[in-house]
Design a protein around this motif. Structure first.
Motif, short mmCIF file in Angstrom:
data_model
loop_
_atom_site.label_atom_id
_atom_site.label_comp_id
_atom_site.label_asym_id
_atom_site.label_seq_id
_atom_site.Cartn_x
_atom_site.Cartn_y
_atom_site.Cartn_z
N ALA A 24 0.84 -1.19 0.00
CA ALA A 24 0.00 0.00 0.00
C ALA A 24 0.88 1.24 0.00
O ALA A 24 1.90 1.28 0.68
CB ALA A 24 -0.91 0.01 1.23
N PRO A 25 0.48 2.26 -0.76
CA PRO A 25 1.24 3.51 -0.77
C PRO A 25 0.96 4.33 0.50
O PRO A 25 -0.13 4.27 1.06
CB PRO A 25 0.71 4.23 -2.01
N PRO A 30 6.12 3.07 0.27
CA PRO A 30 5.25 1.90 0.35
C PRO A 30 5.39 1.15 1.68
O PRO A 30 6.44 1.17 2.30
CB PRO A 30 5.70 1.03 -0.81
N GLN A 31 4.30 0.52 2.07
CA GLN A 31 4.31 -0.38 3.21
C GLN A 31 3.78 -1.73 2.75
O GLN A 31 2.97 -1.80 1.83
CB GLN A 31 3.47 0.16 4.37
N PRO A 107 -5.66 -0.92 9.05
CA PRO A 107 -5.33 -1.77 10.20
C PRO A 107 -6.13 -3.08 10.16
O PRO A 107 -7.31 -3.08 9.81
CB PRO A 107 -5.74 -0.93 11.41
N LEU A 108 -5.48 -4.17 10.49
CA LEU A 108 -6.10 -5.49 10.45
C LEU A 108 -5.83 -6.23 11.74
O LEU A 108 -4.88 -5.94 12.45
CB LEU A 108 -5.56 -6.30 9.28
N TRP A 120 1.57 -3.69 9.18
CA TRP A 120 2.13 -3.04 8.00
C TRP A 120 3.54 -2.56 8.35
O TRP A 120 3.75 -1.96 9.40
CB TRP A 120 1.27 -1.83 7.61
N PHE A 121 4.48 -2.82 7.45
CA PHE A 121 5.88 -2.45 7.66
C PHE A 121 6.40 -1.62 6.49
O PHE A 121 6.06 -1.88 5.34
CB PHE A 121 6.76 -3.70 7.75
N THR A 122 7.27 -0.66 6.81
CA THR A 122 8.02 0.01 5.76
C THR A 122 9.02 -1.01 5.20
O THR A 122 9.36 -2.01 5.85
CB THR A 122 8.79 1.23 6.29
#
Length: 152
Positions: A24-25, A30-31, A107-108, A120-122
């Protein structure tokens, strides 16, 4: 069910496996979405993409990756655009990572027994996880090429 490749390594999935790297941008770059594998699964306690064994009923690697993401996260990602694919091969056994594009890093929460956490990670943070040995070993070997593909 495990398969043993010609190099003697055990892999999950007798005919191979597939998973999805969702990207995802964000304004800072991006992550990617990774899951912390639970202790009950192969290589538990490591970060990786949601994925698993290809089943006989899966039409292709995309269908297998979407099914696995739904099983592990409760998400229907079948309509997300496919941005690319990466094939990891080890002694005749193959894992296909399907790269999927999301609109934002929503968020999940982990929804299945196979996953302890979803984050989510960079890209740089995934590099740090690889350096510290916290990535699933096969994903860690694939990460440099996957990183190149998602950083474009």
């Amino acid at each position: 069910m495990y398969a043993t490749c010609s190099q003697g390594h055990q892999h999950w999935g007798p005919v191979g496996a597939a998973g999805g790297l969702i990207i995802a941008p964000t304004p800072t770059g991006p992550q990617v979405l990774l899951t912390l594998r639970s202790a009950q699964v192969h290589q538990g306690g490591t970060w990786s993409v949601p994925g698993g064994a290809i089943d006989a009923g899966d039409a292709d690697d995309h269908a297998a990756a979407c099914r696995e993401i739904h099983e592990e996260l409760g998400l229907d990602v079948s309509t997300l655009p496919v941005l690319g694919r990466h094939r990891f091969e080890c002694g005749g056994w193959t894992y296909v990572t399907v790269i999927l594009g999301a609109t934002d890093p929503t968020p999940l929460v982990a929804s299945g027994w196979e996953t302890d956490q979803v984050t989510w990670f960079t890209l740089d943070r995934v590099d740090d996880l690889a350096t510290s040995g916290r990535l699933h070993p096969s994903f860690a070997r694939s990460w440099p090429e996957l990183r190149r593909l998602v950083a474009l």
